[in-house]
Design a protein around this motif. Structure first.
Motif, mmCIF file in Angstrom:
data_model
loop_
_atom_site.group_PDB
_atom_site.id
_atom_site.type_symbol
_atom_site.label_atom_id
_atom_site.label_comp_id
_atom_site.label_asym_id
_atom_site.label_seq_id
_atom_site.Cartn_x
_atom_site.Cartn_y
_atom_site.Cartn_z
ATOM 1 N N GLU A 89 0.867 -1.170 0.000
ATOM 2 C CA GLU A 89 0.000 0.000 0.000
ATOM 3 C C GLU A 89 0.902 1.218 0.000
ATOM 4 O OE1 GLU A 89 -3.160 0.008 3.046
ATOM 5 O OE2 GLU A 89 -2.717 2.141 3.271
ATOM 6 N N ALA A 90 0.428 2.312 -0.535
ATOM 7 C CA ALA A 90 1.241 3.523 -0.597
ATOM 8 C C ALA A 90 1.493 4.070 0.808
ATOM 9 C CB ALA A 90 0.558 4.577 -1.444
ATOM 10 N N ALA A 91 2.723 4.607 1.004
ATOM 11 C CA ALA A 91 3.021 5.359 2.220
ATOM 12 C C ALA A 91 2.767 6.815 1.892
ATOM 13 C CB ALA A 91 4.463 5.140 2.645
ATOM 14 N N THR A 92 2.121 7.518 2.801
ATOM 15 C CA THR A 92 1.816 8.919 2.539
ATOM 16 C C THR A 92 2.384 9.785 3.653
ATOM 17 O OG1 THR A 92 -0.275 8.854 3.749
ATOM 18 C CG2 THR A 92 -0.330 8.261 1.401
ATOM 19 N N ASN A 93 2.420 11.084 3.332
ATOM 20 C CA ASN A 93 2.849 12.062 4.335
ATOM 21 C C ASN A 93 4.194 11.641 4.960
ATOM 22 O OD1 ASN A 93 2.686 14.322 5.929
ATOM 23 N ND2 ASN A 93 1.542 13.263 7.567
ATOM 24 N N VAL A 94 5.132 11.284 4.069
ATOM 25 C CA VAL A 94 6.409 10.736 4.539
ATOM 26 C C VAL A 94 7.354 11.872 4.916
ATOM 27 C CG1 VAL A 94 8.387 9.300 3.932
ATOM 28 C CG2 VAL A 94 6.091 8.736 3.047
ATOM 29 N N LYS A 95 7.917 11.793 6.091
ATOM 30 C CA LYS A 95 8.906 12.780 6.536
ATOM 31 C C LYS A 95 10.220 12.054 6.840
ATOM 32 C CE LYS A 95 6.123 14.405 9.781
ATOM 33 N NZ LYS A 95 4.693 14.153 9.557
ATOM 34 N N VAL A 96 11.220 12.354 6.046
ATOM 35 C CA VAL A 96 12.545 11.759 6.255
ATOM 36 C C VAL A 96 13.367 12.779 7.043
ATOM 37 C CG1 VAL A 96 14.606 10.815 5.159
ATOM 38 C CG2 VAL A 96 12.364 10.494 4.080
ATOM 39 N N ASN A 134 9.118 9.076 9.315
ATOM 40 C CA ASN A 134 7.746 8.969 9.821
ATOM 41 C C ASN A 134 6.822 8.967 8.620
ATOM 42 O OD1 ASN A 134 7.900 9.315 12.897
ATOM 43 N ND2 ASN A 134 9.260 10.911 12.115
ATOM 44 N N PHE A 135 5.796 8.145 8.649
ATOM 45 C CA PHE A 135 4.899 8.087 7.494
ATOM 46 C C PHE A 135 3.524 7.560 7.905
ATOM 47 C CE2 PHE A 135 5.107 3.456 6.630
ATOM 48 C CZ PHE A 135 6.180 3.120 7.436
ATOM 49 N N ASP A 136 2.578 7.762 7.018
ATOM 50 C CA ASP A 136 1.216 7.267 7.230
ATOM 51 C C ASP A 136 0.894 6.234 6.152
ATOM 52 O OD1 ASP A 136 1.185 9.228 9.122
ATOM 53 O OD2 ASP A 136 -0.034 10.621 7.918
ATOM 54 N N ASP A 137 -0.159 5.487 6.407
ATOM 55 C CA ASP A 137 -0.623 4.600 5.331
ATOM 56 C C ASP A 137 -1.540 5.388 4.404
ATOM 57 O OD1 ASP A 137 -3.072 4.824 6.522
ATOM 58 O OD2 ASP A 137 -3.119 2.754 7.296
ATOM 59 N N ALA A 138 -2.103 4.709 3.430
ATOM 60 C CA ALA A 138 -2.896 5.388 2.405
ATOM 61 C C ALA A 138 -4.125 6.062 2.996
ATOM 62 C CB ALA A 138 -3.305 4.381 1.330
ATOM 63 N N SER A 139 -4.563 5.571 4.136
ATOM 64 C CA SER A 139 -5.749 6.160 4.764
ATOM 65 C C SER A 139 -5.381 7.255 5.761
ATOM 66 C CB SER A 139 -6.539 5.078 5.501
ATOM 67 O OG SER A 139 -6.683 3.948 4.689
ATOM 68 N N GLY A 140 -4.099 7.560 5.893
ATOM 69 C CA GLY A 140 -3.706 8.627 6.789
ATOM 70 C C GLY A 140 -3.422 8.173 8.214
ATOM 71 N N ASN A 141 -3.348 6.843 8.445
ATOM 72 C CA ASN A 141 -3.034 6.359 9.785
ATOM 73 C C ASN A 141 -1.515 6.325 9.984
ATOM 74 O OD1 ASN A 141 -5.816 5.698 10.328
ATOM 75 N ND2 ASN A 141 -5.515 3.977 8.903
ATOM 76 N N ALA A 142 -1.079 6.912 11.077
ATOM 77 C CA ALA A 142 0.360 6.961 11.335
ATOM 78 C C ALA A 142 0.923 5.551 11.511
ATOM 79 C CB ALA A 142 0.635 7.778 12.597
ATOM 80 N N GLN A 143 2.049 5.321 10.940
ATOM 81 C CA GLN A 143 2.720 4.030 11.032
ATOM 82 C C GLN A 143 3.958 4.166 11.929
ATOM 83 O OE1 GLN A 143 1.450 1.244 8.923
ATOM 84 N NE2 GLN A 143 -0.196 2.748 9.125
ATOM 85 N N THR A 144 4.454 3.034 12.348
ATOM 86 C CA THR A 144 5.659 3.061 13.192
ATOM 87 C C THR A 144 6.836 3.596 12.384
ATOM 88 O OG1 THR A 144 4.831 1.110 14.299
ATOM 89 C CG2 THR A 144 7.156 1.646 14.647
ATOM 90 N N ALA A 145 7.556 4.552 12.975
ATOM 91 C CA ALA A 145 8.702 5.161 12.280
ATOM 92 C C ALA A 145 9.805 4.129 12.061
ATOM 93 C CB ALA A 145 9.239 6.333 13.095
ATOM 94 N N VAL A 146 10.540 4.321 10.995
ATOM 95 C CA VAL A 146 11.693 3.438 10.761
ATOM 96 C C VAL A 146 12.963 4.288 10.812
ATOM 97 C CG1 VAL A 146 10.487 1.671 9.449
ATOM 98 C CG2 VAL A 146 11.438 3.650 8.261
ATOM 99 N N THR A 147 14.032 3.662 11.266
ATOM 100 C CA THR A 147 15.303 4.387 11.343
ATOM 101 C C THR A 147 16.410 3.555 10.710
ATOM 102 O OG1 THR A 147 15.908 3.433 13.461
ATOM 103 C CG2 THR A 147 14.654 5.483 13.535
ATOM 104 N N SER A 148 17.463 4.232 10.350
ATOM 105 C CA SER A 148 18.651 3.549 9.825
ATOM 106 C C SER A 148 19.860 4.431 10.118
ATOM 107 C CB SER A 148 18.515 3.314 8.322
ATOM 108 O OG SER A 148 19.634 2.620 7.837
ATOM 109 N N SER A 149 20.993 3.792 10.370
ATOM 110 C CA SER A 149 22.199 4.555 10.737
ATOM 111 C C SER A 149 23.389 4.135 9.906
ATOM 112 C CB SER A 149 22.549 4.316 12.211
ATOM 113 O OG SER A 149 21.525 4.812 13.032
ATOM 114 N N VAL A 150 24.320 5.039 9.794
ATOM 115 C CA VAL A 150 25.615 4.725 9.198
ATOM 116 C C VAL A 150 26.655 5.519 9.987
ATOM 117 C CG1 VAL A 150 25.542 6.581 7.478
ATOM 118 C CG2 VAL A 150 26.932 4.551 7.041
ATOM 119 N N SER A 151 27.853 4.964 10.141
ATOM 120 C CA SER A 151 28.875 5.721 10.885
ATOM 121 C C SER A 151 30.241 5.505 10.277
ATOM 122 C CB SER A 151 28.869 5.306 12.354
ATOM 123 O OG SER A 151 29.200 3.954 12.467
#
Lengths: 162, 403
Positions: free
Chosen positions: A76-83, B41-58
């Motif tokens: 499904e598409a991800a929306t309102n993405v803030k990197v 940080n991102f939402d699904d197609a319906s605008g529901n917030a999803q769990t943020a993902v992170t990644s690192s490099v050093s």
């Protein structure tokens, strides 16, 4: 009986598939960050060329090229993405270096509490309003409207090792 | 340090700064881990917030070699042949991390039979780090980047070490009394405590260099043609991390050959000897001998001391003859006389500090021999010695009676 039973089987299968979609359809982002630097490489003919290589280590004054690649592995598409990427301690943002696919670029001078467009980043010194210089930026945000399922994109910026 | 040496050093420092422009100003310490973490940080197609993902490099920060700052030991003039001299250098690191500096020596020799021999330290190891967060004046502790190992030694700097904050600028010297690296993993910094409050304030990324001393022993060679020759010794400190980074200092040794010869003769004034005598010399109409002279109790004996500065040798200054009156003899009052290079015999009073060129208490005779000497300076034996140019001779006589 025979016919019914066949229908029943097919109906069960269809409903199971529908259930699966409604319960698990979601965007899923995978993320990769690369840190690279330009190294001078001399070949066997003595010709020196510049090669961009992974930065395991770097010297003060060197430029580090950060590339963040995101992939939507969900269905499904991800929306309102803030990197969001705070500029690392020990490095400073290079003016004009941030770039990104299909994204709006914002910066922060308060460690990521608030993000604004570069022209709107101001602070007060003795009652006078000044516009922040790029080396004062301590976090970068890319805003991406939508990442379709199965698609990927990249953003990035450069920083100089202090 | 002569002007030529200063010029060499200037050139060396300049070369160093051209090679490593970044190191002299602001820097992050070697071995610092620089980590970059991205959060999405991102939402699904319906605008529901999803769990943020992170990644690192050093990545870690490299050592950038930088020429150390050297003290400038004084030129040695006069130096003596076949003699060891210690050049003690105070060496201050200006790099962002630990480096070894290999010490090499060279000499340009003029009128010397060979090069000097070198001994002493062959290398010096200096730690280095940087200021992690601004330091205000009066602070006794401050943070530096963590070097990745919690061993109470941060980038080669340990308790007891002398460090210099901003060595190429303010250059404040401090002594390390404690190092705390226990928070390194959590904060990426270590804390250094120093013995006294800092006078200056310092900004993040300024260099903190260790300071230590290195000793180079220089043993002079022999002069080819008297009176003197020179060793122009250059001591070079080369970074083990980058052989192109060096600092050098030159010290000029002016080596003079020891020139004066002193010969003592005697004659019997009361009953001149005539037979069985050794080598003779005639002075002021009398013959003196280096051996074979004898005398009876109550007879008067006269000693002659000949001080010679050989031809072509450098002028000898501050010549003081001190001669104890021999046992079983008694000094004859006011019997001291001197001739300087045939200029005529002059008699001197025994009185101390009276402005002439001799003084005695009857036990030891002091003659400020050569030209220009005097006994004016207060106290027996404290007078100012005279001078003899190359090829000049001073002859001193005094008398005793045999007890």
């Amino acid at each position: 009986m025979k016919v019914f039973s066949r229908f029943a089987t097919a109906g069960a299968l269809v409903s199971a598939m529908l259930f699966s979609i409604s319960a698990f359809a979601a965007p899923e982002l995978s993320l990769e960050v690369k840190a690279e630097r330009d190294a001078k490489v001399t070949d066997e003919n003595g010709k020196t060329t510049t090669k961009r290589i992974s930065a395991e280590s770097a010297s003060p004054g060197e430029t580090i090229f950060y590339t963040i690649t995101y992939t939507n592995t969900g269905d499904e598409a991800a929306t309102n993405v803030k990197v969001d990427n705070p500029v690392p301690d020990g490095a400073s943002y290079v003016d004009g270096s941030a770039w990104g696919d299909n994204s709006d670029l914002l910066f922060s001078i308060d460690g990521g509490k608030t993000y604004k467009k570069a022209s709107a980043l101001t602070y007060n010194v003795e009652g006078k309003t000044r516009t922040a210089a790029p080396e004062q930026y301590n976090a970068v945000r890319w805003v991406v409207k939508e990442i379709k399922a199965g698609s990927e994109g990249s953003v990035g910026f450069s920083a100089i090792v202090k | 340090m002569n002007s030529k040496a200063a010029h060499y050093i200037g050139a060396a420092l300049l070369a160093g700064s051209v090679l490593v422009p970044a190191a002299a100003f602001a820097s992050t310490a070697a071995n610092t881990n620089i980590s970059n973490t991205v959060t999405v940080n991102f939402d699904d197609a319906s605008g529901n917030a999803q769990t943020a993902v992170t990644s690192s490099v050093s990545f870690s920060v490299n050592l950038v070699a930088s020429a150390p700052i050297l003290s400038a030991p004084a030129d040695v003039n006069p130096a003596t042949e076949n003699t060891a001299y210690n050049l003690v250098y105070t060496v201050t690191g200006t790099a962002n991390g630990l480096d070894t500096y290999n010490i090499s020596n060279a000499s340009v020799d003029t009128n010397m039979d060979g090069a000097p021999a070198f001994a002493g330290d062959v290398s010096i190891v200096l730690g280095g780090t940087t200021v992690a967060a601004d330091i205000t004046a009066g602070a006794t502790s401050f943070t530096v980047p963590f070097d990745g190992t919690d061993d109470s030694i941060v980038n080669g700097i340990a308790v007891g070490d002398t460090i210099v904050l901003d060595p190429t600028g303010t250059g404040e010297v401090a002594t390390v009394t404690a190092i705390d690296e226990s928070t390194g993993a959590a904060t990426n910094t270590a804390t250094i405590t120093v013995s006294a409050a800092l006078v200056g304030s310092f900004t993040a990324a300024q260099i903190i260099g260790q300071q230590d001393t290195a000793t180079v022993e220089v043993t002079t060679d022999t002069v080819t043609t008297p009176p003197s020759g020179t060793h122009n010794v250059t001591v070079t400190y080369t970074s083990a991390a980058d052989a192109g980074v060096t600092a050098a200092d030159s010290v000029l040794f002016t080596v003079s050959r020891t020139a004066l010869t002193v010969t003592k003769y005697v004659r019997n004034v009361t009953t001149p000897n005539t037979d069985g005598l050794g080598t003779s010399i005639t002075f002021d109409g009398n013959d003196y001998y280096d051996s074979g002279v004898n005398g009876a109790p109550a007879e008067t004996m006269e000693y002659l001391v000949v001080i010679e500065n050989p031809p072509t040798y450098a002028q000898a200054d501050n010549i003081v003859v001190s001669d104890p009156v021999p046992l079983f003899t008694t000094y004859v009052a006011n019997s001291i006389q001197m001739d300087v290079n045939g200029g005529g015999v002059t008699a001197y009073a025994d009185t101390a500090d009276n402005g002439d060129a001799a003084e005695t208490d009857g036990t030891t005779i002091y003659v400020y021999a050569g030209a220009g000497g005097d006994d004016t300076a207060a106290g027996l034996g404290n007078g100012t010695g005279g001078s003899l140019a190359g090829g000049e001779t001073a002859s001193v006589v005094f008398q005793v009676t045999i007890d």
